[in-house]
Design an enzyme around this catalytic site. Structure first.
Site, PDB file in Angstrom:
ATOM      1  N   SER A 559       0.841  -1.186   0.000  1.00 53.49           N
ATOM      2  CA  SER A 559       0.000   0.000   0.000  1.00 53.49           C
ATOM      3  C   SER A 559       0.884   1.248   0.000  1.00 53.49           C
ATOM      4  O   SER A 559       1.660   1.443  -0.940  1.00 53.49           O
ATOM      5  CB  SER A 559      -0.952  -0.034   1.199  1.00 53.49           C
ATOM      6  OG  SER A 559      -1.995   0.893   1.027  1.00 53.49           O
ATOM      7  N   ASP A 644      -9.792  -3.534  -5.440  1.00 50.61           N
ATOM      8  CA  ASP A 644      -9.157  -2.760  -4.380  1.00 50.61           C
ATOM      9  C   ASP A 644      -9.784  -1.366  -4.302  1.00 50.61           C
ATOM     10  O   ASP A 644      -9.817  -0.625  -5.288  1.00 50.61           O
ATOM     11  CB  ASP A 644      -7.653  -2.643  -4.662  1.00 50.61           C
ATOM     12  CG  ASP A 644      -6.862  -2.179  -3.458  1.00 50.61           C
ATOM     13  OD1 ASP A 644      -7.428  -1.465  -2.614  1.00 50.61           O
ATOM     14  OD2 ASP A 644      -5.673  -2.532  -3.365  1.00 50.61           O
ATOM     15  N   HIS A 679      -8.101  -4.882  -1.436  1.00 48.26           N
ATOM     16  CA  HIS A 679      -6.860  -4.406  -0.828  1.00 48.26           C
ATOM     17  C   HIS A 679      -6.237  -5.415   0.129  1.00 48.26           C
ATOM     18  O   HIS A 679      -5.031  -5.574   0.170  1.00 48.26           O
ATOM     19  CB  HIS A 679      -7.156  -3.107  -0.076  1.00 48.26           C
ATOM     20  CG  HIS A 679      -5.937  -2.284   0.222  1.00 48.26           C
ATOM     21  ND1 HIS A 679      -5.156  -1.724  -0.763  1.00 48.26           N
ATOM     22  CD2 HIS A 679      -5.363  -1.926   1.398  1.00 48.26           C
ATOM     23  CE1 HIS A 679      -4.160  -1.042  -0.210  1.00 48.26           C
ATOM     24  NE2 HIS A 679      -4.266  -1.153   1.094  1.00 48.26           N
TER      25      HIS A 679
END
Length: 707
Positions: A559, A644, A679
């Site tokens: 991330s 995501d 995600h």
């Protein structure tokens, strides 16, 4: 022609040769001219079309085809690791206690817990009335509910004050858009009251028929409104509408069940509103209006409120108090002053005690303060590097603090600490199936010197027998954003690295909050590059100290930590033999220019707003996608999820496509897209191990480790 070759034939190819991976032609994404012009700066973006699946544009199908082609390419490239991946999956799965039960948490007359069954991916959410010897009620069978769903997440479990109704949220897509359901715990029936597009955070009022929830914008996924739902009603009432798109909002009940709070928070300021939980139709009253560059949190006690705040330049926060009726800042009185070397992180409140979570010298401490006689003392954790945190402390009238503890060698452990007698009891420790012995592993705390002279902590662990001769493979991990601290904790999957000779290290770089709030301030906005140079300096330190060498040094982050991976790949590509970038935030400028993308407006205070010229050019100077050059890059594995909601799939996809077209080496570059997840990857408690197995196989192949 088989399906894999059909997918690959949709694109042009260029050949790669790798001694470690199966040689195969690489997908080459089509280039389409797209110009971005802002601040008199004209930038060509040949892969902008990959946005179209998200934006429902004309090239939507082509985007999916490209992602599938990259997946097929990865499968062929790593076909020689298939057995290793299966073996690693089984090895890591075998360490997990399949039939297990969480520690019961007492709340309002019931003990709540979850339990898992052998071979099952999910769990049962249960309770017992009054005693652990009572008959078990299975409130939700998530194993059964998840059947037939590639992804299934249930959260936000909230039981009404009369213990008869359970509200909970469900996400079946992995975009964090939850639907709230209500279950009648007496009849077992799901009510007709269904609320969609929420954060999955139902909060009951004390009338047992009203709950509040956070409603999301269906496009940007921003939490924009707090709504009130009354059972049986058709239309819900908006009780709060957030106009500032840089703020996150939420709703919750105080631990003593007296108040319902709405919080609106940005990176730099916060604001609370509240009502009596017995009066859900009341208008929410502002506790203290938002103030520029002032953050505050509130904790209600029997006779006053405690306020943790950075007001008046209290960078590491201080503790204030006020009466229950006069809550504006003019009435706040100091309880614990600001301390330059101590970050005040959190407060856990009880009727007669408060426990203060602090951070000093990069480590968590806990101070117990008796509200009756004002005496105080600290818990002693006794290790050089560790993580400690508040556990589930639901009961306000308790004299027992539940806290968690873990280190790089000690599995996650839960303790009950008697606030009166100061005795602690180990209630549960993560069981690692097999012959794991903490004594066979060694952890260290080191300090690298950054380019500006700052000392950067490093936590690392390895198996006994490790030699500092520069020949050992080392995986260096970090995150370094949002003030999120990457503390040293245990991982049973990590043993598969350590047992094969790897060293695992965490770089506690600026952008986190390990060393106090200034640590965060020095790693965001116009100081963001400190995050990247700190990581590089930690890697160089580990090489200089012979923990590893450039031929055996690997980097990993996800991330915002994936942004870190992209930045260090551009800035110091020669330092890393391999990089694993998970769901990486690598197209910083384009994303921060697009306010339709989830999280963009919330994060202007983290990265800057590129509509501002100075912020734009600073962001552009480090954004991984913008700074790809014709040069050698490390071996790289990049992962993303089609659904995501935090970092959209097109960022890593564009990044990989541009890298393929630009870099001059023959090193491996792989992109894996989870077509059904978002995600956080897979939702089952075993499925995520497949992604870990893939990552470890990538590392082991580069190291020549064959099993």
């Amino acid at each position: 022609m088989n399906k894999t070759l059909v997918l690959l034939s949709m694109f042009f190819f260029k050949a790669i040769v790798s001694a470690q991976f199966q040689p195969v032609a690489t997908p080459v994404a089509e280039k389409k001219v797209h110009w971005r012009t802002i601040h008199d700066d004209k930038v060509l973006d040949n892969y902008y079309w990959m946005y179209d699946y998200f934006g429902k544009g004309p090239d939507s199908t082509k985007v999916v085809d490209y992602l599938k082609a990259e997946n097929a390419y990865l499968e062929i490239s790593m076909i020689g690791t298939k057995k290793m991946q299966v073996d690693l999956f089984q090895e890591m799965k075998a360490r997990i206690k399949e039939k297990d039960e969480s520690l019961p948490v007492f709340k309002n007359g019931y003990y709540y817990y979850s339990r898992t069954e052998e071979g099952k991916q999910y769990y049962k959410y249960c309770r017992k009335k009054g005693s652990l010897d009572a008959v078990e009620e299975v409130l939700l069978d998530i194993d059964k509910m998840a059947e037939g769903h590639p992804y299934y997440a249930a959260s936000g479990f909230a039981v009404s004050e009369n213990n008869k109704l359970l509200a909970f949220g469900v996400d079946e897509v992995s975009r964090r858009q939850y639907t709230i359901y209500i279950k009648n715990l007496e009849t077992g029936k799901i009510l007709k009251d269904i609320v969609v597009n929420t954060e999955g955070d139902p909060c009951w009022a004390n009338d047992n028929k009203t709950f509040f929830y956070t409603f999301k914008n269906p496009i940007t996924l921003l939490s924009e409104k707090i709504k009130r739902h009354v059972l049986g009603s058709v239309k819900d009432v908006i009780v709060y509408d957030e106009k500032d798109k840089s703020n996150y909002i939420g709703v919750g009940k105080s631990k003593n069940s007296k108040y319902i709070f709405i919080v609106s928070r940005s990176t730099m300021s916060s604001e609370f509103r509240m009502i009596d939980a017995l009066k859900p139709n009341d208008v929410f009253k502002v506790f203290q209006q938002r103030m520029k560059d002032v953050l505050y949190d509130i904790v209600p006690l029997v006779d006053k409120f405690l306020i943790r705040t950075n007001k008046d330049r209290a960078l590491n926060f201080k503790l204030m108090e006020c009466s229950l009726n006069n809550t504006n800042a003019d009435n706040w009185k100091e309880v614990i002053p600001h301390r330059k070397e101590v970050l005040l992180q959190d407060i856990e409140e009880f009727k007669d005690f408060i426990v203060i979570n602090e951070r000093k010298g990069g480590l968590v401490t806990m101070c117990v303060k008796n509200l009756i006689d004002n005496s105080e003392h600290y818990l002693n954790f006794g290790e050089a590097t560790y993580t400690a945190y508040f556990g589930a402390n639901q009961e306000y009238n308790s004299t027992t603090l539940r806290y968690g503890y873990t280190s790089l060698t000690i599995p996650n452990s839960t303790y009950d600490y008697n606030l009166l007698t100061r005795d602690k009891k180990l209630m549960k420790q993560q069981e690692v199936i097999g012959d794991y012995k903490a004594s066979e592993y060694v952890s260290e705390r080191l300090y690298a010197t950054a380019i500006d002279g700052t000392k950067i902590p490093i936590s690392l662990v390895y198996k006994k027998g490790f030699k500092k001769d520069g020949k050992a493979p080392l995986l260096l991990y970090s995150y370094g954003s949002y003030g999120s601290s990457s503390d040293a904790g245990f991982s049973s999957t990590r043993l598969s690295l350590l047992d094969r000779g790897f060293v695992f290290a965490i770089a506690h770089i600026r952008g986190g909050q390990e060393m106090g709030r200034q640590w965060y301030e020095d790693g965001k906005m116009m100081k963001k590059k400190n995050t990247f140079t700190d990581f590089i300096d930690c890697g160089q330190f580990l090489i200089n100290e012979n923990y590893t060498s450039k031929d055996h040094l690997y980097a990993n982050g996800g991330s915002a930590g994936g942004l870190l991976m992209g930045a260090v790949a551009n800035m110091a590509p020669e330092m890393w033999h391999g990089i694993i970038a998970a769901v990486p935030f690598v197209d910083v400028v384009n994303t921060m220019l697009d306010e339709s993308i989830p999280l963009t407006t919330n994060e202007f205070d983290e990265w800057g707003n590129p509509k501002n010229k100075e912020a734009y050019f600073y962001m552009k100077s480090y954004s991984p996608y913008e700074n790809i050059e014709a040069k050698r890059y490390p071996n790289m594995l990049v992962t993303t999820g089609l659904h995501d909601s935090q970092v959209q799939y097109f960022e890593p996809a564009k990044w990989v496509a541009k890298l393929r077209a630009t870099k001059t080496d023959n090193n491996v570059l792989l992109l894996k897209t989870n077509m059904e997840f978002g995600h956080g990857g897979a939702s089952g408690r075993f499925d995520y191990l497949k992604d870990v197995s893939l990552a470890y196989s990538f590392l082991f192949t580069l190291e020549g480790i064959i099993k």
